[in-house]
Design a protein around this motif. Structure first.
Motif, PDB file in Angstrom:
ATOM      1  N   PRO A 393       0.824  -1.210   0.000  1.00 29.47           N
ATOM      2  CA  PRO A 393       0.000   0.000   0.000  1.00 29.47           C
ATOM      3  C   PRO A 393       0.861   1.264   0.000  1.00 29.47           C
ATOM      4  O   PRO A 393       1.788   1.396   0.804  1.00 29.47           O
ATOM      5  CB  PRO A 393      -0.805  -0.127   1.293  1.00 29.47           C
ATOM      6  CG  PRO A 393      -0.866  -1.586   1.559  1.00 29.47           C
ATOM      7  CD  PRO A 393       0.457  -2.113   1.096  1.00 29.47           C
ATOM      8  N   THR A 394       0.581   2.155  -0.948  1.00 31.51           N
ATOM      9  CA  THR A 394       1.345   3.388  -1.117  1.00 31.51           C
ATOM     10  C   THR A 394       0.378   4.561  -1.250  1.00 31.51           C
ATOM     11  O   THR A 394      -0.669   4.436  -1.890  1.00 31.51           O
ATOM     12  CB  THR A 394       2.232   3.321  -2.379  1.00 31.51           C
ATOM     13  OG1 THR A 394       3.050   2.153  -2.309  1.00 31.51           O
ATOM     14  CG2 THR A 394       3.123   4.541  -2.493  1.00 31.51           C
ATOM     15  N   ALA A 395       0.745   5.692  -0.643  1.00 28.56           N
ATOM     16  CA  ALA A 395      -0.118   6.878  -0.718  1.00 28.56           C
ATOM     17  C   ALA A 395       0.728   8.089  -1.086  1.00 28.56           C
ATOM     18  O   ALA A 395       1.888   8.204  -0.691  1.00 28.56           O
ATOM     19  CB  ALA A 395      -0.808   7.112   0.613  1.00 28.56           C
ATOM     20  N   SER A 396       0.136   8.979  -1.876  1.00 25.72           N
ATOM     21  CA  SER A 396       0.753  10.283  -2.134  1.00 25.72           C
ATOM     22  C   SER A 396      -0.247  11.346  -1.708  1.00 25.72           C
ATOM     23  O   SER A 396      -1.461  11.173  -1.887  1.00 25.72           O
ATOM     24  CB  SER A 396       1.113  10.431  -3.609  1.00 25.72           C
ATOM     25  OG  SER A 396      -0.037  10.339  -4.427  1.00 25.72           O
ATOM     26  N   ALA A 418      -0.751   3.743   5.176  1.00 27.43           N
ATOM     27  CA  ALA A 418       0.035   4.414   4.141  1.00 27.43           C
ATOM     28  C   ALA A 418      -0.353   5.887   4.043  1.00 27.43           C
ATOM     29  O   ALA A 418       0.512   6.769   3.922  1.00 27.43           O
ATOM     30  CB  ALA A 418      -0.180   3.721   2.793  1.00 27.43           C
ATOM     31  N   ALA A 419      -1.663   6.173   4.083  1.00 23.81           N
ATOM     32  CA  ALA A 419      -2.135   7.560   3.990  1.00 23.81           C
ATOM     33  C   ALA A 419      -1.663   8.387   5.180  1.00 23.81           C
ATOM     34  O   ALA A 419      -1.213   9.529   5.023  1.00 23.81           O
ATOM     35  CB  ALA A 419      -3.657   7.577   3.907  1.00 23.81           C
ATOM     36  N   ILE A 420      -1.736   7.816   6.371  1.00 23.59           N
ATOM     37  CA  ILE A 420      -1.302   8.544   7.578  1.00 23.59           C
ATOM     38  C   ILE A 420       0.207   8.761   7.534  1.00 23.59           C
ATOM     39  O   ILE A 420       0.701   9.829   7.925  1.00 23.59           O
ATOM     40  CB  ILE A 420      -1.712   7.784   8.855  1.00 23.59           C
ATOM     41  CG1 ILE A 420      -3.231   7.619   8.933  1.00 23.59           C
ATOM     42  CG2 ILE A 420      -1.204   8.513  10.095  1.00 23.59           C
ATOM     43  CD1 ILE A 420      -4.018   8.907   8.884  1.00 23.59           C
ATOM     44  N   SER A 477     -10.292   8.726   7.956  1.00 25.87           N
ATOM     45  CA  SER A 477      -9.132   8.662   8.850  1.00 25.87           C
ATOM     46  C   SER A 477      -8.266   9.907   8.716  1.00 25.87           C
ATOM     47  O   SER A 477      -7.842  10.501   9.708  1.00 25.87           O
ATOM     48  CB  SER A 477      -8.304   7.412   8.545  1.00 25.87           C
ATOM     49  OG  SER A 477      -9.074   6.243   8.677  1.00 25.87           O
ATOM     50  N   VAL A 478      -8.008  10.308   7.464  1.00 29.01           N
ATOM     51  CA  VAL A 478      -7.177  11.496   7.229  1.00 29.01           C
ATOM     52  C   VAL A 478      -7.882  12.740   7.755  1.00 29.01           C
ATOM     53  O   VAL A 478      -7.253  13.621   8.357  1.00 29.01           O
ATOM     54  CB  VAL A 478      -6.839  11.628   5.727  1.00 29.01           C
ATOM     55  CG1 VAL A 478      -6.165  12.969   5.434  1.00 29.01           C
ATOM     56  CG2 VAL A 478      -5.935  10.486   5.291  1.00 29.01           C
ATOM     57  N   GLU A 479      -9.195  12.838   7.547  1.00 26.37           N
ATOM     58  CA  GLU A 479      -9.955  13.984   8.055  1.00 26.37           C
ATOM     59  C   GLU A 479      -9.838  14.090   9.573  1.00 26.37           C
ATOM     60  O   GLU A 479      -9.634  15.183  10.123  1.00 26.37           O
ATOM     61  CB  GLU A 479     -11.436  13.850   7.675  1.00 26.37           C
ATOM     62  CG  GLU A 479     -11.754  14.229   6.249  1.00 26.37           C
ATOM     63  CD  GLU A 479     -13.235  14.034   5.934  1.00 26.37           C
ATOM     64  OE1 GLU A 479     -14.020  13.762   6.870  1.00 26.37           O
ATOM     65  OE2 GLU A 479     -13.610  14.150   4.749  1.00 26.37           O
TER      66      GLU A 479
END
Length: 497
Positions: A393-396, A418-420, A477-479
């Motif tokens: 899992p990868t996030a930008s 990954a997002a966090i 989660s990001v919010e």
């Protein structure tokens, strides 16, 4: 019987605690925990079982290499190869464990009592010849013949063992029996107690053993361990020192930070209602309680939060009273009139009546809305892309941080992680912000369910709870995390940081 009002602590978080299903600590992680245990004053650290593997031996050697004040110990069976493995790690002592119940001797070892006696004495003498301190333990001692246990302890001490220990391996002792048992065994020599928590009596039995004459207790941080776990270090420490007046020799103000470290490295969360170190241990919501606390904190707090490195927290919900809300507003530097206070309380209780937690961010938003204030978002999410599936899992992420654009990427064990991590990488100075708790609830049913994510984050002395709601769990989660970060930043700004 005159009892010595002091007791030694052997912590086995790195050995018995690591036997918690799913827990495996790296060498660096063991060193981190060992250094913290040493800093709070633990007398003996059982760093592992040297015979387990070469990796385990490397980890034990790494702990030994830190040259800590605590005695460093390795678990050994009554086998010379186990002792040789411990010797190769240059430990100070061994915890030499022999099954003493007939059940274990006959069913597990397929031997007899005399074989155990002869082998135990031989192993003790072998370890002593190699310069080791020996603590000889009766495995399953709580189900063994007491006369046999006592005779084995006498033989062990006569052979040169420095101390002996009775293990309640399956947690079946009761406090009355424990005190009686240790009153007898403590007459033989220095005796330790090692309890498991299968019936939830680990702390009670350990304390009873000390009252019976035990001079040393075996514990783990947060009570982790196989099955229902071991006796929790933090509970025994506070009970013996605060309720019985024992000199425990521990820096209790570091217990909470130790608990958080172990929870983070092992991945075993601490229950909110856990004594001493649980998230709710010094948290109050009910209006009548808060009113009493404002008059005198001892009305509803048997332990001062500072004693264990905690801070008192007032949370808001449907049970909140005027005193709670006024106190929370005061912490935000806000003044209200009676009409505004009633409006804020009404909105808080409305959220609580819907079965929702009122987060710190919710409260601030409500207060700012009622007082017609505006809050500046320090961090804004501009774009988030996450790739998951058969690949790592990868996030930008693209953020606006105080008006400046930031780009970063991150990987993780899952898409949310990954997002966090991408968010962390995008924000310089975020390393001192900790994500302490993370909870997910589905608000509606179906595959397109609205998801409610609740987080608790901390920075320095501040703790912030926040939530995010979205049909996409990653976005929710990001919010939530961004909301908490913005509120923490706001508090820093108000304090001139």
């Amino acid at each position: 019987m005159v009892l010595e009002k002091s007791v030694r602590f052997l912590d086995t978080t790195l050995r018995d605690g690591e036997q918690t299903p799913g827990v495996s600590l790296t060498s660096d992680e063991k060193v981190m925990i060992a250094k913290k245990l040493d800093a709070i004053g633990v007398d003996i650290i059982e760093a592992g079982s040297a015979i387990t593997s070469e990796g385990e031996r490397d980890a034990i050697r790494a702990v030994v290499g830190e040259d800590l004040s605590a005695e460093i110990c390795s678990y050994c069976r009554i086998r010379k190869e186990d002792i040789d493995a411990a010797i190769s790690c240059d430990v100070d002592s061994i915890h030499l464990v022999a099954p003493l119940s007939d059940l274990h001797i006959e069913k597990k070892l397929k031997k007899d009592r005399e074989w155990v006696r002869e082998t135990s004495v031989e192993c003790i003498q072998y370890a002593l010849d190699h310069g080791l301190i020996v603590e000889y333990s009766a495995e399953d001692g709580s189900r063994a013949d007491v006369d046999y246990v006592e005779s084995m302890f006498r033989d062990a001490l006569d052979a040169g063992a420095q101390r002996v220990c009775l293990c309640d391996t399956v947690g079946i002792l009761v406090p009355e029996k424990t005190r009686e048992l240790f009153s007898r065994l403590s007459g033989v020599g220095p005796v330790s107690v090692h309890c498991h928590d299968d019936y939830g009596l680990g702390t009670s039995n350990t304390v009873a053993a000390v009252l019976g004459g035990a001079s040393e207790v075996h514990v783990t941080v947060n009570g982790i361990g196989e099955r229902a776990g071991n006796t929790p270090l933090e509970e025994v420490a506070l009970v013996l020192s605060n309720l019985y007046g024992y000199d425990i020799g521990l820096k209790t103000s570091e217990l909470y930070s130790l608990s958080r470290l172990v929870a983070r490295l092992t991945g075993v969360p601490v229950a909110p209602n856990k004594a001493v170190v649980g998230g709710n241990a010094f948290t109050h919501e009910a209006g009548i309680h808060v009113h009493g606390l404002l008059a005198d904190t001892s009305t509803y707090e048997p332990i001062r939060p500072e004693t264990v490195g905690r801070k008192r927290r007032i949370v808001l919900g449907k049970h909140a009273g005027r005193a709670s809300v006024l106190l929370a507003l005061k912490e935000l530097g806000l003044n209200v009139n009676d009409e505004q206070l009633n409006e804020i309380m009404g909105r808080i209780k409305e959220i609580g009546d819907r079965g929702k937690k009122v987060t710190d961010a919710d409260f601030q938003a409500i207060a700012e809305s009622v007082l017609n204030l505006t809050s500046k978002a320090w961090v804004k999410l501009e774009e988030l892309t996450v790739v998951s599936g058969t690949v790592m899992p990868t996030a930008s992420i693209r953020l606006k941080v105080d008006g400046e654009e930031k780009l970063a990427a991150g990987t993780g064990t899952g898409p949310v992680d990954a997002a966090i991590n991408a968010l962390r990488n995008a924000l310089s100075g975020l390393s001192d912000v900790q994500l302490d708790e993370y909870h997910v609830d589905a608000i509606s049913g179906g595959t397109d369910a609205l998801v409610d994510v609740w987080v608790k984050m901390s920075k320095d002395k501040h703790v912030m709870t926040a939530r995010g709601a979205h049909s996409d769990i990653i976005m929710a989660s990001v919010e939530a995390v961004l909301q908490a970060i913005n509120r923490l930043k706001e508090r820093d700004a108000k304090e001139g940081q």
